[in-house]
Design a protein around this motif. Structure first.
Motif, mmCIF file in Angstrom:
data_model
loop_
_atom_site.group_PDB
_atom_site.id
_atom_site.type_symbol
_atom_site.label_atom_id
_atom_site.label_comp_id
_atom_site.label_asym_id
_atom_site.label_seq_id
_atom_site.Cartn_x
_atom_site.Cartn_y
_atom_site.Cartn_z
ATOM 1 N N ASN A 107 5.501 2.029 -45.753
ATOM 2 C CA ASN A 107 4.882 1.421 -44.579
ATOM 3 C C ASN A 107 5.898 0.712 -43.691
ATOM 4 O OD1 ASN A 107 2.549 0.415 -42.999
ATOM 5 N ND2 ASN A 107 3.176 -1.579 -43.801
ATOM 6 N N ALA A 108 6.863 0.058 -44.325
ATOM 7 C CA ALA A 108 7.829 -0.743 -43.575
ATOM 8 C C ALA A 108 9.197 -0.687 -44.260
ATOM 9 C CB ALA A 108 7.357 -2.195 -43.481
ATOM 10 N N ILE A 109 10.208 -1.046 -43.507
ATOM 11 C CA ILE A 109 11.556 -1.152 -44.058
ATOM 12 C C ILE A 109 11.629 -2.436 -44.889
ATOM 13 C CG2 ILE A 109 13.988 -1.535 -43.468
ATOM 14 C CD1 ILE A 109 13.451 0.187 -40.947
ATOM 15 N N THR A 110 12.065 -2.299 -46.134
ATOM 16 C CA THR A 110 12.092 -3.454 -47.042
ATOM 17 C C THR A 110 13.502 -3.961 -47.309
ATOM 18 O OG1 THR A 110 12.088 -1.955 -48.943
ATOM 19 C CG2 THR A 110 9.955 -2.784 -48.185
ATOM 20 N N TYR A 111 14.498 -3.120 -47.094
ATOM 21 C CA TYR A 111 15.887 -3.546 -47.346
ATOM 22 C C TYR A 111 16.787 -2.760 -46.407
ATOM 23 C CZ TYR A 111 19.863 -5.250 -50.114
ATOM 24 O OH TYR A 111 21.012 -5.878 -50.531
ATOM 25 N N HIS A 112 17.671 -3.485 -45.738
ATOM 26 C CA HIS A 112 18.510 -2.848 -44.722
ATOM 27 C C HIS A 112 19.883 -3.502 -44.707
ATOM 28 C CE1 HIS A 112 19.930 -2.850 -40.370
ATOM 29 N NE2 HIS A 112 20.037 -1.596 -40.744
ATOM 30 N N ILE A 113 20.915 -2.696 -44.776
ATOM 31 C CA ILE A 113 22.286 -3.175 -44.644
ATOM 32 C C ILE A 113 22.800 -2.719 -43.290
ATOM 33 C CG2 ILE A 113 24.637 -3.071 -45.567
ATOM 34 C CD1 ILE A 113 23.352 -2.479 -48.313
ATOM 35 N N ASP A 114 23.168 -3.662 -42.450
ATOM 36 C CA ASP A 114 23.556 -3.349 -41.075
ATOM 37 C C ASP A 114 24.782 -2.440 -41.043
ATOM 38 O OD1 ASP A 114 24.210 -3.458 -38.305
ATOM 39 O OD2 ASP A 114 23.204 -5.395 -38.164
ATOM 40 N N SER A 115 24.716 -1.408 -40.229
ATOM 41 C CA SER A 115 25.869 -0.499 -40.087
ATOM 42 C C SER A 115 26.982 -1.129 -39.255
ATOM 43 C CB SER A 115 25.427 0.812 -39.430
ATOM 44 O OG SER A 115 25.044 0.590 -38.079
ATOM 45 N N LEU A 116 26.664 -2.177 -38.501
ATOM 46 C CA LEU A 116 27.618 -2.994 -37.722
ATOM 47 C C LEU A 116 28.141 -2.319 -36.461
ATOM 48 C CD1 LEU A 116 29.732 -4.590 -40.633
ATOM 49 C CD2 LEU A 116 27.685 -5.493 -39.501
ATOM 50 N N GLY A 117 27.613 -1.155 -36.114
ATOM 51 C CA GLY A 117 28.042 -0.507 -34.878
ATOM 52 C C GLY A 117 29.405 0.140 -34.984
ATOM 53 N N PHE A 118 29.796 0.842 -33.923
ATOM 54 C CA PHE A 118 30.987 1.689 -34.018
ATOM 55 C C PHE A 118 32.300 0.911 -34.055
ATOM 56 C CE2 PHE A 118 30.731 1.047 -29.479
ATOM 57 C CZ PHE A 118 32.033 1.123 -29.022
ATOM 58 N N LEU A 119 32.302 -0.356 -33.618
ATOM 59 C CA LEU A 119 33.554 -1.116 -33.667
ATOM 60 C C LEU A 119 33.860 -1.627 -35.071
ATOM 61 C CD1 LEU A 119 33.487 -3.224 -30.374
ATOM 62 C CD2 LEU A 119 34.987 -1.297 -30.929
ATOM 63 N N LEU A 120 32.833 -2.067 -35.783
ATOM 64 C CA LEU A 120 33.040 -2.656 -37.109
ATOM 65 C C LEU A 120 32.610 -1.744 -38.251
ATOM 66 C CD1 LEU A 120 31.833 -6.326 -36.481
ATOM 67 C CD2 LEU A 120 34.174 -5.456 -36.527
ATOM 68 N N GLY A 121 31.770 -0.764 -37.968
ATOM 69 C CA GLY A 121 31.230 0.050 -39.056
ATOM 70 C C GLY A 121 30.897 1.456 -38.613
ATOM 71 N N ASP A 122 29.624 1.842 -38.764
ATOM 72 C CA ASP A 122 29.160 3.207 -38.464
ATOM 73 C C ASP A 122 29.943 4.262 -39.235
ATOM 74 O OD1 ASP A 122 26.961 2.769 -36.917
ATOM 75 O OD2 ASP A 122 27.916 3.226 -35.006
ATOM 76 N N GLU A 123 30.293 3.920 -40.471
ATOM 77 C CA GLU A 123 31.017 4.873 -41.307
ATOM 78 C C GLU A 123 30.211 6.166 -41.456
ATOM 79 O OE1 GLU A 123 32.271 0.733 -42.501
ATOM 80 O OE2 GLU A 123 30.336 1.746 -42.216
ATOM 81 N N GLY A 124 30.883 7.299 -41.425
ATOM 82 C CA GLY A 124 30.248 8.597 -41.592
ATOM 83 C C GLY A 124 29.631 9.173 -40.337
ATOM 84 N N SER A 125 29.638 8.423 -39.261
ATOM 85 C CA SER A 125 28.991 8.851 -38.019
ATOM 86 C C SER A 125 29.841 9.856 -37.249
ATOM 87 C CB SER A 125 28.746 7.639 -37.124
ATOM 88 O OG SER A 125 29.996 7.096 -36.682
ATOM 89 N N GLY A 126 29.232 10.429 -36.207
ATOM 90 C CA GLY A 126 29.994 11.294 -35.316
ATOM 91 C C GLY A 126 31.125 10.545 -34.644
ATOM 92 N N THR A 127 30.862 9.275 -34.308
ATOM 93 C CA THR A 127 31.924 8.462 -33.710
ATOM 94 C C THR A 127 33.085 8.271 -34.683
ATOM 95 O OG1 THR A 127 30.308 7.280 -32.362
ATOM 96 C CG2 THR A 127 32.447 6.231 -32.666
#
Length: 282
Positions: free
Chosen positions: A126-146
């Motif tokens: 029903n809802a998101i219960t646990y989330h670890i922030d990806s931190l965006g492309f400057l600090l994180g977004d590991e594995g992304s196209g960027t």
């Protein structure tokens, strides 16, 4: 008329549910309130969506978008209400919730986005219960196209490509260091720019071991720095949506299984399943 949207930083997929229950789909550019102000979002949606429908006929809008968190939710709502002025309902949620709904429905599990950016969560049906922030492309977004695109550009700029691969890159793009650096550090959408270079890995010269190394390293970074931080992650199937996860699903499967996760549902987009989800709630 009901309108459902799933928006990333690069592209927005839209689903229309007409009064007689027919569904149609179209795509526009992405709208991320972290990188665009309200006026820019309003103008872009008005011009791009208006080609496909009459905004005054829309009664309900369900918008799921990258960057739609905290104060940005109200900003996106304001932009949407300025376009769809007759809408009774305008709801804005983070794109990760759309991903979870499309991948898992009313079942609990793990859901991820692997596109221009990344995101991950645990969902209870029903809802998101646990989330670890990806931190965006400057600090994180590991594995992304960027992240993958940055690896390719770094290899090129530091002369770390084998000669045939470097020659292929130069033939395809004709770029010099100054041009690349200006786009990365001075353009409005450096994440999109970097992510666009993932397509280079389809070139014959780059589609073998180089592709395996670049994408494999990016996905291992993604698992080490994000996925493995979730409690009991090995007991969960890895479900994912996004162009990067879908396009490189062969390498994603190798990495997921290497970290003890069975590969679940991998989708290029969520819009059809998400639109059907909202249709079922009518």
């Amino acid at each position: 008329m009901m309108l459902v949207a799933d928006s990333g930083s690069t592209k927005t997929d839209w689903g229309i549910i007409s009064a007689d229950g027919l569904t149609t789909y179209f795509s526009t550019s992405g709208y991320n309130p972290f990188f665009m102000d309200i006026d820019s979002i309003r103008a872009a949606i008005s011009s791009e969506v208006g080609v496909h429908l009459a905004p005054l006929e829309v009664q309900c809008v369900f918008f799921y978008g990258a960057g739609c968190q905290g104060s940005q939710v109200s900003n996106m709502e304001r932009a949407l209400r300025q376009v769809f002025t007759a809408a009774v309902t305008v709801e804005v949620s983070v794109d990760l919730l759309a991903t979870a709904k499309a991948l898992l429905g009313d079942h609990p599990g793990f859901a991820a986005i692997l596109g221009t950016g990344t995101n991950t969560c645990l969902y209870n049906g029903n809802a998101i219960t646990y989330h670890i922030d990806s931190l965006g492309f400057l600090l994180g977004d590991e594995g992304s196209g960027t992240a993958i695109g940055k690896r390719i550009l770094t290899d090129f700029l530091r002369n770390q490509m084998d000669s045939p691969i470097r020659d292929a890159f130069e033939r395809k793009y004709g770029l010099h260091e100054a041009e690349i650096m200006e786009q990365v550090y001075a353009s409005n959408y450096p994440n999109r720019y970097c992510a666009s270079f993932t397509r280079f890995l389809d070139e014959p010269e780059a589609s073998g071991k180089y592709r395996e190394r670049i994408v494999g390293e990016a996905f291992r970074d993604f698992f080490e720095k994000l996925v493995c931080l979730y409690p009991a992650y090995r007991t969960l199937a890895f479900n994912c949506v996004g162009s990067v996860g879908y396009h490189f699903s062969d390498l994603l499967k190798i990495e997921a299984e290497g970290y003890g996760m069975e590969l679940g549902l991998i989708l290029p987009t969520v819009i059809e399943r998400l639109t059907l989800y909202h249709y079922s709630l009518r």
